[in-house]
Every structure is written in C-alpha cells, then in structure tokens.
Scaffold this active site. Structure first.
Site, PDB file in Angstrom:
ATOM      1  N   TYR A  74       0.834  -1.215   0.000  1.00 14.29           N
ATOM      2  CA  TYR A  74       0.000   0.000   0.000  1.00 14.29           C
ATOM      3  C   TYR A  74       0.866   1.261   0.000  1.00 14.29           C
ATOM      4  O   TYR A  74       0.597   2.206  -0.731  1.00 14.29           O
ATOM      5  CB  TYR A  74      -0.923  -0.002   1.235  1.00 14.29           C
ATOM      6  CG  TYR A  74      -1.965   1.069   1.170  1.00 14.29           C
ATOM      7  CD1 TYR A  74      -3.208   0.814   0.585  1.00 14.29           C
ATOM      8  CD2 TYR A  74      -1.714   2.355   1.649  1.00 14.29           C
ATOM      9  CE1 TYR A  74      -4.173   1.809   0.500  1.00 14.29           C
ATOM     10  CE2 TYR A  74      -2.673   3.354   1.559  1.00 14.29           C
ATOM     11  CZ  TYR A  74      -3.904   3.073   0.992  1.00 14.29           C
ATOM     12  OH  TYR A  74      -4.856   4.059   0.901  1.00 14.29           O
ATOM     13  N   PHE A 126      -6.706  19.880 -24.803  1.00 12.90           N
ATOM     14  CA  PHE A 126      -7.470  18.668 -25.089  1.00 12.90           C
ATOM     15  C   PHE A 126      -8.842  18.804 -24.431  1.00 12.90           C
ATOM     16  O   PHE A 126      -9.000  19.565 -23.485  1.00 12.90           O
ATOM     17  CB  PHE A 126      -6.718  17.427 -24.569  1.00 12.90           C
ATOM     18  CG  PHE A 126      -7.448  16.158 -24.889  1.00 12.90           C
ATOM     19  CD1 PHE A 126      -7.660  15.777 -26.205  1.00 12.90           C
ATOM     20  CD2 PHE A 126      -7.968  15.350 -23.889  1.00 12.90           C
ATOM     21  CE1 PHE A 126      -8.364  14.622 -26.514  1.00 12.90           C
ATOM     22  CE2 PHE A 126      -8.669  14.188 -24.180  1.00 12.90           C
ATOM     23  CZ  PHE A 126      -8.866  13.831 -25.498  1.00 12.90           C
ATOM     24  N   ASP A 127      -9.842  18.039 -24.922  1.00 11.99           N
ATOM     25  CA  ASP A 127     -11.210  18.299 -24.427  1.00 11.99           C
ATOM     26  C   ASP A 127     -11.418  17.998 -22.939  1.00 11.99           C
ATOM     27  O   ASP A 127     -12.184  18.686 -22.282  1.00 11.99           O
ATOM     28  CB  ASP A 127     -12.311  17.680 -25.301  1.00 11.99           C
ATOM     29  CG  ASP A 127     -12.022  16.286 -25.769  1.00 11.99           C
ATOM     30  OD1 ASP A 127     -10.969  15.770 -25.403  1.00 11.99           O
ATOM     31  OD2 ASP A 127     -12.843  15.708 -26.498  1.00 11.99           O
ATOM     32  N   ASP A 216       1.347  19.610 -20.897  1.00  9.99           N
ATOM     33  CA  ASP A 216       0.592  18.364 -21.024  1.00  9.99           C
ATOM     34  C   ASP A 216       1.461  17.458 -21.891  1.00  9.99           C
ATOM     35  O   ASP A 216       1.619  17.675 -23.091  1.00  9.99           O
ATOM     36  CB  ASP A 216      -0.768  18.636 -21.676  1.00  9.99           C
ATOM     37  CG  ASP A 216      -1.554  17.348 -21.935  1.00  9.99           C
ATOM     38  OD1 ASP A 216      -0.926  16.271 -22.036  1.00  9.99           O
ATOM     39  OD2 ASP A 216      -2.788  17.424 -22.057  1.00  9.99           O
ATOM     40  N   ALA A 218       1.374  14.224 -22.779  1.00  9.69           N
ATOM     41  CA  ALA A 218       0.840  12.923 -23.246  1.00  9.69           C
ATOM     42  C   ALA A 218       1.690  12.298 -24.370  1.00  9.69           C
ATOM     43  O   ALA A 218       1.928  11.103 -24.371  1.00  9.69           O
ATOM     44  CB  ALA A 218      -0.607  13.098 -23.704  1.00  9.69           C
ATOM     45  N   LYS A 259      -0.470   7.142 -23.513  1.00  7.26           N
ATOM     46  CA  LYS A 259       0.062   7.437 -24.853  1.00  7.26           C
ATOM     47  C   LYS A 259       1.558   7.108 -24.834  1.00  7.26           C
ATOM     48  O   LYS A 259       1.939   5.960 -24.978  1.00  7.26           O
ATOM     49  CB  LYS A 259      -0.195   8.899 -25.226  1.00  7.26           C
ATOM     50  CG  LYS A 259      -1.650   9.213 -25.547  1.00  7.26           C
ATOM     51  CD  LYS A 259      -2.462   9.499 -24.340  1.00  7.26           C
ATOM     52  CE  LYS A 259      -3.837  10.027 -24.648  1.00  7.26           C
ATOM     53  NZ  LYS A 259      -4.691  10.023 -23.445  1.00  7.26           N
ATOM     54  N   HIS A 451     -21.210  12.948 -28.738  1.00  5.69           N
ATOM     55  CA  HIS A 451     -20.718  12.019 -29.758  1.00  5.69           C
ATOM     56  C   HIS A 451     -20.661  10.571 -29.279  1.00  5.69           C
ATOM     57  O   HIS A 451     -20.715   9.653 -30.081  1.00  5.69           O
ATOM     58  CB  HIS A 451     -19.352  12.470 -30.284  1.00  5.69           C
ATOM     59  CG  HIS A 451     -18.317  12.612 -29.223  1.00  5.69           C
ATOM     60  ND1 HIS A 451     -18.330  13.642 -28.308  1.00  5.69           N
ATOM     61  CD2 HIS A 451     -17.244  11.859 -28.912  1.00  5.69           C
ATOM     62  CE1 HIS A 451     -17.304  13.523 -27.504  1.00  5.69           C
ATOM     63  NE2 HIS A 451     -16.621  12.433 -27.840  1.00  5.69           N
TER      64      HIS A 451
HETATM   65  N1  F0G Z   1      -4.171  15.282 -22.794  1.00  2.00           N
HETATM   66  C1  F0G Z   1      -4.117  14.902 -24.076  1.00  2.00           C
HETATM   67  C2  F0G Z   1      -3.272  15.674 -25.030  1.00  2.00           C
HETATM   68  C3  F0G Z   1      -4.859  13.795 -24.516  1.00  2.00           C
HETATM   69  O1  F0G Z   1      -4.803  13.451 -25.814  1.00  2.00           O
HETATM   70  C4  F0G Z   1      -5.631  13.071 -23.581  1.00  2.00           C
HETATM   71  C5  F0G Z   1      -6.394  11.905 -24.005  1.00  2.00           C
HETATM   72  C6  F0G Z   1      -5.638  13.493 -22.251  1.00  2.00           C
HETATM   73  C7  F0G Z   1      -4.896  14.609 -21.880  1.00  2.00           C
HETATM   74  C8  F0G Z   1      -6.453  12.790 -21.204  1.00  2.00           C
HETATM   75  O2  F0G Z   1      -5.817  11.640 -20.810  1.00  2.00           O
HETATM   76  O3  F0G Z   1      -7.370   9.799 -21.460  1.00  2.00           O
HETATM   77  O4  F0G Z   1      -5.519   9.447 -19.810  1.00  2.00           O
HETATM   78  O5  F0G Z   1      -7.490  10.796 -19.188  1.00  2.00           O
HETATM   79  N2  F0G Z   1      -6.611  11.607 -25.219  1.00  2.00           N
HETATM   80  C9  F0G Z   1      -7.277  10.408 -25.704  1.00  2.00           C
HETATM   81  C10 F0G Z   1      -7.402  10.464 -27.198  1.00  2.00           C
HETATM   82  C11 F0G Z   1      -8.535  10.058 -24.996  1.00  2.00           C
HETATM   83  O6  F0G Z   1      -8.065   9.567 -27.765  1.00  2.00           O
HETATM   84  O7  F0G Z   1      -6.822  11.356 -27.821  1.00  2.00           O
HETATM   85  P1  F0G Z   1      -6.597  10.344 -20.292  1.00  2.00           P
END
Ligand code: F0G
Length: 469
Positions: A74, A126-127, A216, A218, A259, A451
């Site tokens: 843990y 990102f969204d 960010d 990713a 990613k 979507h």
């Molecule tokens: N930032 C970026 C640039 C991303 O592309 C994503 C996720 C996230 C943050 C969020 O990360 O999914 O681990 O919570 N992108 C995916 C996509 C979902 O299909 O582009 P997460």
C-alpha cells in the site's frame, strides 16, 4: 554506413491476438443498430481499431517481465520508486504524484490552481483539459499559431501564438491567469508538434508576468522526435536530452501515460513546488489513492517506468514516424485530403473537403467514419460537428465545428504495414463512390459529450429540405 534503408518494426512478434473479420452485410446491420455511432459497436466486431492511440499500446517483453516485479504494498512500494526515479530523470521535477490517468491529473492540479473566473490559455487544450478547467468555473482559451488556422507548410503547427498570448495577459491581467498549458503534441491541432523555440519563448514571456507554465506531456517523445528531426541544432541530441530540455522550461507537467508511457493505464503530475505538491496530495489521497500508488497497481507503475524508457529509443520513434508516414503518403496518393503534415499518433482526414457535397450540418466526418466501418470494419473517430458542434435549440439546426475531421489514430506497436495497406485500399474503394454518399442527421443526443451516445440517421438531400431515409 548502413546500406539497407528500409525502416522496419524494431521488434518481432511473440504473442498474437487474432483480429475479427465480419461480412459487409453484418457490418451494415451493426451500423444501423448502433445508430451509425462507432462508439456503440463492440470491439469484437472491429477489424482495425483506429479509434484512439490511448491505452491501446502493445506491451514489450521487458514490460511484461517488469509487471511480474510489481510491488503491491500500500505504501512506499519499490515499484513506486522505480516509477518516480524514471519520471524524475526524464522530466526533471522533484515532486511526482501518480494518478490513474491524464484527466485525473488535470482535475487534481486545477482544484488547487484554478479559481472561478480565471482564464487558462494554451496552444490547444485537449477536451478533458478544457472540461476540467470549465468545471472550476474558469475559461480555457486556445491560442494556436496562425499557421494552423490558415493551413501552412511550417513544421511546428502546434506552437502557441506569442503575440496573442501577451495581448491576452495584458487585457486579462496576469493575476487572473493561474497557469498556461502547452500540450505536446497538440492533439486538438491534429497532433502537430511544438518547437523548442516556442516552449522557451513562452516560458520567458510567462516569467515576466510570474505565470507558471505546465506541459501536457501525453505525447512528449513524439514531440521530441519532431524537434530532433525538424528544428535547427537538435539533430545530434538524444531524445532524452531533448525531452529534458523541453521540461526544463516549465514549472510542472501532467501526463497521460496511456500514450507515450506505452502503458494501458496511468498518469502523473510532476512539479517542483513542494508546498503545492503537499496540497495536491490531500486531494490525491481522497480521490485516487495514497501518493505512492495514486490509483495504480504496482504492476502499472512498473509497466510505465519501462514504457517511458522504451518510448525514447530512436529505433522505436523512427519506426513510429515511418509507419505514420506510410499511411499518410498512401492516402495522399489517392488524393484523400489530409491535414498538411503527418503527425505521429494519427492521420487526420479532412472530411469536408473529401465529401464537399455533404454540408457540414449533415456531418461529413461521421459519414466517412461510418463508411470506413462498412468498407473494412475500420473504426475511426469523427472530430468535427458530431463531437464539437451543438444543436440550436430554437431552430434545430447544427452549430458546426470549425473543421470536419476524421482521426485515424495509430495504436503503438500494434498494427503493421499490411494493416495500413488494407486501410488505404478501403479508402480507394470509398473514393470511387464518395459522390453517392448522403449526409446524416442527429436523431438523439445527450446534453454533454454527445458524440459517445448520439444516434444518427441517413438523410436524402433534396433541393427543398432534408428527408429521412
Ligand atoms: N491530454 C491529451 C493531449 C490527450 O490526448 C488526452 C487523451 C488526455 C490529456 C487525457 O488523458 O485519457 O488518460 O485521461 N486523449 C485520448 C485520445 C482520450 O483519444 O486522444 P486520459
């Protein structure tokens, strides 16, 4: 000097996972049943899954063996130390907080930094980043470089527009901007990279106003690949040292390890401010888990630690770029309209240009995505009006997105060249009948993130008004 120029997969395949094949009639049936929504189709019926590059990587034999070393204690597990030391080495920050995925990092970081009424600028959020900012009652503003909006041949189309950023700081007041986020690479800008020059310039500008810069991260290794190969002065540098330099300009980073962590789950927040880290840990403990596991198993932490090292290897990144280029060039040869530059994590098709007879209101991206599934069981993702548009409540008409794109995301180390040849052939077949395709209307939609669950229906365009088929 090597004489063989072909770039090959830098691995051989030890475990195989069969992919399903379906008949065209069955696919047509599934499309109708799902309301032409590919999120509603079971993966067991998808032949080539290009829905996302997130969490879909194949693990290496080194990762599978590291996974067996997972320490599931843990608190203070050895796997955490392996993870933390790897992240520290690449990212250079002293405080490392694991989380279960990227959006948890966003939520936790913003819960401390972002207040109602704040403005959070970025190159292109990102969204989920945008949604987490807006949940705090703040506003997320994208300031992508002009080149992206206007379509250009420049190499770093993910750059932030420095002039617009400074204008925004001056009109908003630096006190109202708790942080600036640079997303590398910029998924919302079609995976386009950000130059080192731009990161350094943003960092310098923000220092003047005492605003922290967060990255960010990713797809940071893919961004570093572009810096190495397209930015002056970086050719001889290792990807690791380029990554280290990128993060040296920032006060912190958030990463979805699904990613460039080459893992199926995981993420982290990394920063130097130890007071802030202590405050974040309180939230982390309440919502994710103890700070030495943050919602992940010891196995996940081991997998990410190895993945973060493998993703920096030249052979891996060269192959990744070559396979994205192969798909991009194959589609380009067929005159499929594409976003100007091949990114590494995806190829983006401009569906509005490919299907100009379908009005954006009638969702050309969704039409193309659905047609790719019908043609070859290929699952992609519309990034256009179905995803980002809205139905005008009064008129029932669509308020359309800026662009109608379809993303062919490339899972890491999963598909080979022949899979991409198959996708290219599917496009060739669609190109031949594309003028006959008709648009879609939305029959049902949820109030947010429509979507995922929307139901679409084919419309037959007449000179008067759309008629349901
Ligand atoms: N930032 C970026 C640039 C991303 O592309 C994503 C996720 C996230 C943050 C969020 O990360 O999914 O681990 O919570 N992108 C995916 C996509 C979902 O299909 O582009 P997460």
């Amino acid at each position: 000097m090597e004489t063989i120029k072909t770039i090959i997969e830098p691995f051989r395949i030890k475990v195989v996972e069969p992919i399903p094949f379906t008949t065209r009639a069955k696919r047509a049936e599934m499309l109708e049943e799902s309301g032409y929504n590919l999120f509603q189709i079971d993966a067991q019926n998808v032949t080539i899954d290009m829905l996302t590059d997130s969490g879909t990587s194949a693990l290496s034999s080194r990762q599978w063996s590291a996974l067996m070393l997972g320490d599931e204690s843990y608190a203070g597990a050895s796997s955490f130390h392996h993870f933390k030391n790897t992240v520290k080495n690449i990212f250079g920050f002293s405080q490392i907080l694991p989380v279960h995925q990227g959006r948890a990092a966003e939520r936790i970081l913003f819960s401390e930094l972002v207040k109602p009424g704040n403005i959070v600028p970025g190159n292109a959020h990102f969204d989920t980043t945008r949604a987490n900012i807006e949940l705090r009652g703040a506003k997320a503003i994208d300031l992508p470089c002009k080149a992206w909006v206007e379509a250009s041949d420049e190499d770093f189309l993910g750059n932030i527009d420095l002039e617009q950023l400074e204008d925004l700081i001056q009109t908003t007041g630096a006190d109202n901007i708790p942080l600036v986020i640079m997303t590398i690479t910029s998924n919302t800008c079609a995976g386009q990279p950000v130059s080192m020059h731009n990161i350094a310039a943003v960092s310098k500008l923000l220092k003047k106003y005492d605003i922290p810069l967060y990255i960010d991260a990713a797809r940071f290794a893919e961004n570093a690949y572009f810096v190495k190969n397209h930015e002056h002065g970086y050719k001889e540098r290792t990807i690791l040292s380029i990554a280290q330099e990128m993060f040296s300009y920032a006060q912190g980073a958030m990463m979805s390890c699904k990613k460039d962590g080459l893992a199926n789950i995981g993420g982290f927040i990394a920063l130097n401010d130890s007071d802030l880290a202590e405050r974040l840990k309180v939230n982390l403990i309440v919502s994710e888990g103890f700070p030495t596991y943050g919602g992940l198993t010891g196995r996940d932490l081991e997998t990410i630690a190895v993945g973060l090292t493998e993703v920096l290897e030249d052979d891996y990144l060269n192959y990744r770029a070559a396979s994205a280029r192969f798909l991009w060039r194959g589609l380009n040869r067929l005159s499929v309209p594409l976003i100007q530059k091949p990114a590494l994590h995806a190829v983006y098709v401009d569906a509005a240009l490919m299907l100009p007879h379908i009005d954006p209101e009638q969702l050309p991206g969704q039409v193309l995505a659905s047609e790719l599934f019908l043609e070859g069981g290929i699952r992609t993702c519309e990034i256009g009006t179905a995803m980002f548009g809205k139905t005008n409540e009064k008129t029932g008409k669509q308020i359309c997105a800026k662009r109608e794109l379809v993303r062919l995301a490339l899972p890491r180390r999963v598909y080979t060249q022949s899979h991409f040849e198959y996708v290219i052939e599917a496009f060739a077949n669609i190109q031949e009948r594309k003028d006959k395709l008709s648009g879609f209307s939305i029959v049902h939609e949820a109030p947010v993130l429509r979507h995922f669950t929307a139901v679409f229906s084919k419309v037959l365009k007449t000179s008067q008004s759309p008629v349901m088929l």
